[in-house]
Design an enzyme around this catalytic site. Structure first.
Site, mmCIF file in Angstrom:
data_model
loop_
_atom_site.group_PDB
_atom_site.id
_atom_site.type_symbol
_atom_site.label_atom_id
_atom_site.label_comp_id
_atom_site.label_asym_id
_atom_site.label_seq_id
_atom_site.Cartn_x
_atom_site.Cartn_y
_atom_site.Cartn_z
ATOM 1 N N ARG A 87 3.381 -3.204 -12.740
ATOM 2 C CA ARG A 87 3.701 -4.536 -12.251
ATOM 3 C C ARG A 87 3.455 -5.501 -13.409
ATOM 4 O O ARG A 87 2.539 -5.273 -14.212
ATOM 5 C CB ARG A 87 2.789 -4.941 -11.076
ATOM 6 C CG ARG A 87 3.114 -4.271 -9.756
ATOM 7 C CD ARG A 87 4.386 -4.840 -9.127
ATOM 8 N NE ARG A 87 4.668 -4.234 -7.831
ATOM 9 C CZ ARG A 87 5.486 -3.194 -7.639
ATOM 10 N NH1 ARG A 87 6.094 -2.625 -8.654
ATOM 11 N NH2 ARG A 87 5.699 -2.740 -6.427
ATOM 12 N N GLU A 92 9.277 -12.453 -11.973
ATOM 13 C CA GLU A 92 10.640 -11.905 -11.933
ATOM 14 C C GLU A 92 11.531 -12.738 -11.022
ATOM 15 O O GLU A 92 11.051 -13.235 -10.011
ATOM 16 C CB GLU A 92 10.577 -10.449 -11.431
ATOM 17 C CG GLU A 92 9.819 -9.559 -12.403
ATOM 18 C CD GLU A 92 9.524 -8.168 -11.838
ATOM 19 O OE1 GLU A 92 9.998 -7.862 -10.724
ATOM 20 O OE2 GLU A 92 8.833 -7.403 -12.514
ATOM 21 N N HIS A 134 13.244 -4.396 -13.770
ATOM 22 C CA HIS A 134 12.507 -3.800 -12.639
ATOM 23 C C HIS A 134 13.407 -2.829 -11.877
ATOM 24 O O HIS A 134 13.685 -3.024 -10.687
ATOM 25 C CB HIS A 134 11.954 -4.879 -11.701
ATOM 26 C CG HIS A 134 10.882 -4.346 -10.783
ATOM 27 N ND1 HIS A 134 9.925 -5.136 -10.213
ATOM 28 C CD2 HIS A 134 10.625 -3.088 -10.343
ATOM 29 C CE1 HIS A 134 9.135 -4.393 -9.447
ATOM 30 N NE2 HIS A 134 9.548 -3.138 -9.517
HETATM 31 P P1 NDP Z 1 -0.877 5.977 -6.591
HETATM 32 O O1 NDP Z 1 -1.626 5.206 -5.569
HETATM 33 O O2 NDP Z 1 -0.566 7.417 -6.374
HETATM 34 O O3 NDP Z 1 -1.620 5.859 -8.015
HETATM 35 C C1 NDP Z 1 -2.242 4.702 -8.467
HETATM 36 C C2 NDP Z 1 -3.148 5.072 -9.641
HETATM 37 O O4 NDP Z 1 -3.661 3.861 -10.226
HETATM 38 C C3 NDP Z 1 -4.359 5.920 -9.248
HETATM 39 O O5 NDP Z 1 -4.564 6.913 -10.224
HETATM 40 C C4 NDP Z 1 -5.493 4.917 -9.265
HETATM 41 O O6 NDP Z 1 -6.729 5.582 -9.545
HETATM 42 C C5 NDP Z 1 -5.071 4.007 -10.402
HETATM 43 N N1 NDP Z 1 -5.706 2.698 -10.354
HETATM 44 C C6 NDP Z 1 -5.766 1.845 -9.303
HETATM 45 N N2 NDP Z 1 -6.464 0.760 -9.625
HETATM 46 C C7 NDP Z 1 -6.856 0.915 -10.916
HETATM 47 C C8 NDP Z 1 -7.639 0.132 -11.803
HETATM 48 N N3 NDP Z 1 -8.140 -1.050 -11.443
HETATM 49 N N4 NDP Z 1 -7.855 0.615 -13.064
HETATM 50 C C9 NDP Z 1 -7.348 1.810 -13.441
HETATM 51 N N5 NDP Z 1 -6.606 2.591 -12.632
HETATM 52 C C10 NDP Z 1 -6.377 2.146 -11.376
HETATM 53 O O7 NDP Z 1 0.477 5.148 -6.787
HETATM 54 P P2 NDP Z 1 1.863 5.629 -7.411
HETATM 55 O O8 NDP Z 1 1.598 6.448 -8.624
HETATM 56 O O9 NDP Z 1 2.745 6.167 -6.346
HETATM 57 O O10 NDP Z 1 2.458 4.191 -7.849
HETATM 58 C C11 NDP Z 1 1.755 3.409 -8.787
HETATM 59 C C12 NDP Z 1 2.355 2.039 -8.936
HETATM 60 O O11 NDP Z 1 3.561 2.099 -9.678
HETATM 61 C C13 NDP Z 1 2.785 1.304 -7.664
HETATM 62 O O12 NDP Z 1 1.693 0.780 -6.944
HETATM 63 C C14 NDP Z 1 3.668 0.207 -8.256
HETATM 64 O O13 NDP Z 1 2.872 -0.897 -8.661
HETATM 65 C C15 NDP Z 1 4.249 0.871 -9.504
HETATM 66 N N6 NDP Z 1 5.676 1.146 -9.310
HETATM 67 C C16 NDP Z 1 6.592 0.489 -10.087
HETATM 68 C C17 NDP Z 1 7.934 0.702 -9.908
HETATM 69 C C18 NDP Z 1 8.943 0.012 -10.760
HETATM 70 O O14 NDP Z 1 10.062 -0.171 -10.305
HETATM 71 N N7 NDP Z 1 8.632 -0.344 -11.985
HETATM 72 C C19 NDP Z 1 8.443 1.586 -8.852
HETATM 73 C C20 NDP Z 1 7.387 2.272 -8.121
HETATM 74 C C21 NDP Z 1 6.066 2.034 -8.345
HETATM 75 P P3 NDP Z 1 -8.162 4.970 -9.047
HETATM 76 O O15 NDP Z 1 -7.959 4.494 -7.641
HETATM 77 O O16 NDP Z 1 -9.107 6.126 -9.198
HETATM 78 O O17 NDP Z 1 -8.484 3.855 -10.001
#
Ligand code: NDP
Length: 318
Positions: free
Chosen positions: A236, A265, A283
């Site tokens: 994001r 955006e 995006h």
């Molecule tokens: P998941 O929930 O499977 O993974 C999220 C990961 O982020 C976890 O490993 C989590 O680990 C980590 N995370 C969360 N908070 C933090 C933090 N503060 N510091 C470090 N790591 C963190 O989600 P997905 O992989 O399915 O999707 C991830 C994101 O990708 C979505 O939420 C969205 O924002 C983005 N996305 C973007 C798209 C685009 O069009 N560009 C399309 C789809 C998704 P932990 O909780 O242990 O920290």
């Protein structure tokens, strides 16, 4: 009398999804409110009976909206990220929120790798070089090798792991950071983004948005990535400190960036537009016909499951 459940749509959804919604529900399309006073009046009249909200990753579903809609039973999001939805406010009211995980994982990982290759090998710049007739004057400047390089992934969830699997095929050395280390994965863990950045050639952000990750890719992290390092953001826009990123790109603090997401955006800062060491993308990481269709269907299936009294397919935890 129309007994179909009333649904408020707060985001621009694909026409076929809207058609399916209109077939099964009474739809109030908020995206028309600015131009269609009648739709606003119909919404105001129906508000106490609206039973579902359909949103996407960018749409705002704040506490104030939930306050106005006392009969809402479910919020369905088209997208895996749901940072626009006040999930705690929904859960306090016993309202589940659904998203569309998994079906988009491959596409987002594919685009993450595509952007990484694009900025390292300067693919868009090479295309411009040929089109602008520069080739006859001499070869294009050399680029950065990807295979065997070090990649650092910020976020190791569904998509982060899919990016890592692709990076394995490139013989890359893979490390990552998350709040909770993943003992089940073979990759090297770093305790924070700055430590990770200092150890890699490519830093890829793929965390959720929202307050918990705002500005995670800070000036300090970019400093650690260094003048030969590249940053890729498919998470994001809010995950990076955008002014700090622009300054780092301008001042040679990092080598370059490939960005699918931005803070405001669809507005992209003119500074980024003007930079040659930046690859820009609107995006569209999940934007293939195949995946958007699967996302739309999953959203509709969640809504249908709810109104049929069946378990939701993909509720957001918490
Ligand atoms: P998941 O929930 O499977 O993974 C999220 C990961 O982020 C976890 O490993 C989590 O680990 C980590 N995370 C969360 N908070 C933090 C933090 N503060 N510091 C470090 N790591 C963190 O989600 P997905 O992989 O399915 O999707 C991830 C994101 O990708 C979505 O939420 C969205 O924002 C983005 N996305 C973007 C798209 C685009 O069009 N560009 C399309 C789809 C998704 P932990 O909780 O242990 O920290």
């Amino acid at each position: 009398k129309d007994e179909r459940p009333q649904v408020l749509v707060v985001a621009a959804l694909m026409p076929w999804v809207m058609a399916q919604l209109r077939k099964h529900y009474q739809v109030h399309d908020r995206t028309h409110f600015a131009t269609d006073p009648a739709s606003v009046a119909a919404f105001e009249e129906a508000a106490p009976r609206i039973r579902a909200i359909a949103a996407n990753g960018e749409a705002k579903v704040p506490r104030a909206l939930l306050d106005r809609l006392p009969a809402v039973e479910v919020v369905t999001v088209f997208g895996v990220g749901y940072d626009g939805v006040d999930v705690p406010a929904a859960h306090e009211r016993g309202i589940p929120v659904t998203n569309t995980p998994d079906v988009l994982t491959d596409d987002v990982a594919d685009l993450g790798i595509a952007l990484l290759l694009a900025i390292a090998r300067r693919v868009p710049q090479a295309d411009r070089f040929v089109r602008e007739g520069k080739w006859p004057q001499g070869p294009m400047p050399l680029t950065r090798k990807v295979s065997g390089a070090r990649i650092g992934i910020v976020g190791m969830g569904r998509i982060g792991q899919a990016i890592a699997r692709r990076a394995e095929a490139f013989g890359m050395q893979i490390s990552y950071t998350t709040r909770t280390p993943r003992a089940d994965l073979p990759y090297r863990y770093s305790p924070d983004a700055a430590t990770l950045a200092a150890e890699v050639d490519f830093l890829v952000a793929i965390t959720p948005g929202g307050d918990a990750t705002r500005g995670l890719i800070s000036a300090q992290v970019l400093q650690a990535l260094g003048p030969d390092g590249f940053f890729v953001n498919v998470a994001r826009g809010s995950v990076a400190d955008q002014p700090a990123l622009i300054a780092a790109l301008r001042d040679g603090v990092i080598a370059g960036a490939a960005l699918d997401v931005f803070v405001d955006e669809p507005n992209v800062p003119p500074e980024l537009m003007a930079m040659d060491n930046v690859v820009l993308s609107p995006h569209m990481a999940s934007g293939t016909r195949q995946t958007r269709e699967a996302m739309g269907q999953l959203m509709l299936d969640n809504l249908a499951a709810h109104f049929a009294g069946r378990p939701l397919l993909t509720p957001v935890g918490g």
